[in-house]
Write a protein that holds these residues in place. Structure first.
Motif, short mmCIF file in Angstrom:
data_model
loop_
_atom_site.label_atom_id
_atom_site.label_comp_id
_atom_site.label_asym_id
_atom_site.label_seq_id
_atom_site.Cartn_x
_atom_site.Cartn_y
_atom_site.Cartn_z
N ARG A 15 0.57 -1.34 -0.19
CA ARG A 15 0.10 -0.02 0.20
C ARG A 15 0.71 0.98 0.16
N THR A 19 6.75 -2.71 1.21
CA THR A 19 6.97 -4.22 0.56
C THR A 19 7.60 -4.04 -0.76
N THR A 82 2.44 -6.47 6.83
CA THR A 82 2.05 -7.31 7.83
C THR A 82 0.46 -6.59 8.28
N PHE A 84 -2.51 -7.02 11.04
CA PHE A 84 -2.78 -7.83 12.27
C PHE A 84 -2.08 -8.98 12.50
N SER A 117 6.77 -6.63 5.61
CA SER A 117 7.33 -5.35 6.00
C SER A 117 6.24 -4.86 7.30
N SER A 119 5.41 -1.92 10.81
CA SER A 119 5.59 -0.70 11.13
C SER A 119 6.27 -0.75 12.69
N SER A 120 6.14 -1.89 13.39
CA SER A 120 6.56 -2.18 14.63
C SER A 120 7.68 -3.34 14.81
N GLY A 123 5.71 -6.43 15.70
CA GLY A 123 4.42 -6.29 15.23
C GLY A 123 3.92 -7.63 14.46
N SER A 173 5.56 3.92 7.50
CA SER A 173 6.27 2.98 6.46
C SER A 173 7.19 3.62 5.62
C1 LIG Z 1 -4.90 -2.49 8.74
C2 LIG Z 1 -3.43 -2.57 8.94
C3 LIG Z 1 -2.98 -3.53 9.93
C4 LIG Z 1 -1.66 -3.43 10.26
N1 LIG Z 1 -1.08 -4.14 11.01
C5 LIG Z 1 0.34 -4.10 11.55
C6 LIG Z 1 0.56 -5.24 12.64
O1 LIG Z 1 -0.02 -6.17 12.98
N2 LIG Z 1 1.78 -5.19 12.78
C7 LIG Z 1 2.80 -4.05 12.47
O2 LIG Z 1 3.90 -3.94 12.84
N3 LIG Z 1 2.40 -3.23 11.52
C8 LIG Z 1 1.06 -3.17 11.06
N4 LIG Z 1 0.49 -2.54 10.27
C9 LIG Z 1 1.51 -1.54 9.55
C10 LIG Z 1 2.12 -1.92 8.10
O3 LIG Z 1 2.34 -3.37 8.44
C11 LIG Z 1 3.34 -1.25 7.75
O4 LIG Z 1 2.89 -0.12 7.68
C12 LIG Z 1 3.82 -1.75 6.36
O5 LIG Z 1 5.21 -1.24 6.35
C13 LIG Z 1 3.40 -1.34 5.29
O6 LIG Z 1 3.91 -1.74 3.97
P1 LIG Z 1 3.44 -1.35 2.73
O7 LIG Z 1 4.44 -0.01 2.76
O8 LIG Z 1 4.25 -2.22 1.61
O9 LIG Z 1 2.28 -1.00 2.36
C14 LIG Z 1 -0.79 -2.60 9.49
C15 LIG Z 1 -1.19 -1.54 8.68
C16 LIG Z 1 -2.48 -1.57 8.36
C17 LIG Z 1 -3.27 -0.83 7.58
#
Ligand SMILES: Cc1cc2nc3c(=O)[nH]c(=O)nc-3n(C[C@H](O)[C@H](O)[C@H](O)COP(=O)(O)O)c2cc1C
Length: 207
Positions: A15, A19, A82, A84, A117, A119-120, A123, A173
């Motif tokens: 998104r 990733t 990732t 949830f 990938s 955020s935490s 996570g 991200s």
């Molecule tokens: C609906 C939703 C659920 C998420 N759940 C988690 C999670 O469980 N653990 C975590 O560390 N980040 C979580 N994130 C953050 C994303 O995993 C993170 O921003 C990721 O790097 C996004 O990858 P992208 O840049 O390829 O979209 C979540 C984000 C969204 C929108």
């Protein structure tokens, strides 16, 4: 006689781009193997109301995958943010459309891997990688994670797991891949390329 090189399909959803940057590095790893190519493909987003149809060509990034990309691949890397602790719904939605391939065993004995990938840091990287492993096993694929001979696994303070590459992208991200994360995802691509060639030869011998 094959008129094109075998390819590893790198099928990802992204998104915000984190990733996707992993997918591009993994592709570079695959293409460092002589004799095999990387094919990058993505999947459209999904929404609770499904009347909307996305344009056939996405505005940026890789084009959308179809089942033929999957049918003819020599190996497969699945990538997802990732969500949830699990893979994102758009990727799962695409995988749920692959029953015809499963019925015919077209992915049996092909190598596969996964990357994610978050955020935490704690996570859910490993659980997400395992969530992607499950359908790959159902398809009869041979899962290849990252071996500890990749010594970055011992020292990384960000992403990188034996289940597959991962990236700590931060709250927005927007963190670039750390050096260790980049080396690991490239090594994963290179390994998948080698395995795809080797298992391809074995399948040819057996047929
Ligand atoms: C609906 C939703 C659920 C998420 N759940 C988690 C999670 O469980 N653990 C975590 O560390 N980040 C979580 N994130 C953050 C994303 O995993 C993170 O921003 C990721 O790097 C996004 O990858 P992208 O840049 O390829 O979209 C979540 C984000 C969204 C929108």
């Amino acid at each position: 006689m094959r008129d094109s090189l075998p390819y590893v399909l790198i099928l990802y959803y992204s998104r915000y781009g984190a990733t996707r940057s992993m997918a591009e590095q993994l592709a570079a790893g695959v293409e460092s193997c002589p004799g095999i190519e990387a094919r990058l493909r993505t999947v459209p987003p999904v929404s609770p109301t499904c009347e909307a149809v996305d344009p056939e060509i996405p505005a940026e990034g890789a084009v959308y995958a179809d089942l033929e990309d999957l049918r003819h691949c020599a190996g497969l890397a699945l990538g997802s943010p990732t969500r949830f602790g699990n893979m994102a719904a758009p990727l799962k939605y695409f995988i749920d459309s692959t029953s015809a391939l499963w019925l015919n065993g077209v992915l049996v004995d092909k190598p596969a891997t996964a990357f994610t990938s978050t955020s935490s840091l704690h996570g859910g990287q490993e659980t997400t990688l395992i969530s992607m492993l499950l359908p790959l096993l159902h398809h009869g694929m041979v899962y290849a994670g990252l071996p500890y001979s990749e010594t970055d696994l011992m020292t990384t303070t960000v992403g990188g797991t034996p289940y597959g590459a991962s990236h700590l992208a931060g709250q927005r991200s927007d963190q670039p891949l750390a050096d260790a994360e980049r080396r690991l995802v490239r090594a994963q691509g290179e390994r998948l390329g080698r395995l795809a060639l080797a298992l391809g030869h074995l399948r040819e011998k057996a047929s």
